[in-house]
Design a protein around this motif. Structure first.
Motif, PDB file in Angstrom:
ATOM      1  N   PHE A   1      -7.620  -2.351  -6.438  1.00 36.44           N
ATOM      2  CA  PHE A   1      -7.391  -1.767  -5.122  1.00 36.44           C
ATOM      3  C   PHE A   1      -8.723  -1.364  -4.488  1.00 36.44           C
TER       4      PHE A   1
ATOM      5  N   ALA B   1       0.837  -1.200   0.000  1.00 33.17           N
ATOM      6  CA  ALA B   1       0.000   0.000   0.000  1.00 33.17           C
ATOM      7  C   ALA B   1       0.875   1.254   0.000  1.00 33.17           C
TER       8      ALA B   1
ATOM      9  N   GLU C   1      -7.519   2.195   0.072  1.00 34.50           N
ATOM     10  CA  GLU C   1      -6.143   2.270  -0.440  1.00 34.50           C
ATOM     11  C   GLU C   1      -6.019   3.359  -1.502  1.00 34.50           C
TER      12      GLU C   1
END
Length: 330
Positions: free
Chosen positions: A137, A59, A141
């Protein structure tokens, strides 16, 4: 090994494992191999010198490379507005991000057609679309990566998807169909078979090149199956006569080719856009600034002059819009 050395080694290993993903994100946002590589390298430098340990390395690194790419894209868009002639993404022969379960999807997301559609989006929309639609994602995130709240990111995703869907064709060819058609195309191209080429081309096919004013220009390109088939049929013979080679390969995840001179240096790349059982567009990148990552680059104007001299008496000249008929600048 000391603790700092061990920490640096661990970070380097973690980074190298994620490097393919980071490059794939950056390239889809930027459409430039060189700029994507620079963004990835800067991401490593920031990770290497960071004094804190992120809860999620993936991340953290994805956020850093995304923000760097957004900043680069904002300045790049100004340069692209001043670009000489059509602008195409830098050709990518192999996407390093390997996920067998999604390889076909990833190939389509990196195609010339898809990257040109992404040019319609704002930098933030583009980043959100790439992170969400290509790499899956979560919005938490994504929000961290682009520096916006989750509701704003959801709105950006909706707008981006709407723009992309509006520009996408309704019926795309599957990979096997594309490869078979491309094989027939390059066979007809090698043989100078006008009729064979014509039957593989869409009625409104477009043959167009990106030279950036640094290589022989294609002008506005060649339009229509008859004109494109004829232009293609007369391009290759003199080129092969001087030792030129056409190497069919995947370009941006789609059928294409790399043209090389007798020494193996890169002259240009071609990418075929195939839909509904026909070739809709042939996009060629001639700008030497965009070809260095493919291999040593040939001197385009010298190739043009050599090919002209190799044309036999009575052999037809290429159409005025093709680079082999372009006059050398004085």
């Amino acid at each position: 090994m000391s603790a700092p050395e061990e920490s640096r080694t661990t970070r380097a290993e973690e980074f190298e494992e994620l490097r393919p993903l980071l490059f794939s994100i950056a390239y889809r946002i930027l459409g430039s191999v060189s700029e994507a590589e620079d963004a990835v390298q800067e991401t490593w430098l920031r990770y290497e010198t960071s004094t804190t340990r992120p809860a999620s390395v993936k991340a953290f690194l994805s956020s850093v490379v995304t923000r760097l790419s957004i900043d680069v894209l904002r300045s790049a868009r100004v340069r692209r507005e001043e670009y000489v002639g059509p602008w195409f993404p830098e050709p990518l022969l192999a996407d390093p991000y390997q996920d067998p379960a999604r390889s076909a999807e990833l190939a389509d997301s990196v195609s010339m057609a898809a990257l040109l559609l992404l040019e319609r989006l704002t930098p933030l929309e583009r980043a959100v679309f790439v992170l969400r639609e290509v790499f899956g994602f979560g919005f938490a995130e994504i929000a961290s990566a682009v520096g916006r709240g989750e509701p704003a990111c959801r709105q950006l995703a909706v707008r981006a998807r709407r723009h992309m869907d509006a520009g996408r064709p309704r019926f795309a060819a599957d990979r096997k169909e594309r490869e078979e058609l491309a094989e027939r195309f390059f066979e007809a191209f090698r043989e100078g078979d006008v009729d064979g080429l014509r039957e593989l081309l869409a009625v409104d096919v477009h043959l167009i090149g990106d030279s950036g004013g640094k290589a022989p220009r294609w002008g506005k390109g060649v339009f229509g199956a008859d004109k494109v088939a004829w232009a293609l049929s007369v391009l290759l013979p003199p080129f092969t006569r001087v030792g030129g080679v056409v190497d069919p390969c995947q370009v941006n995840g789609q059928p294409g080719a790399v043209f090389r001179d007798r020494d193996g240096k890169v002259v240009n790349t071609w990418s075929l856009e195939i839909l509904d059982g026909r070739i809709q567009a042939i996009r060629t990148v001639l700008n030497p600034d965009k070809l260095g990552h493919v291999g040593p680059v040939a001197h385009a104007w010298a190739i043009v002059e050599e090919v002209r001299r190799a044309r036999r008496p009575g052999e037809p000249e290429p159409a005025p819009a093709t680079p082999l008929s372009a006059p050398r600048p004085t």
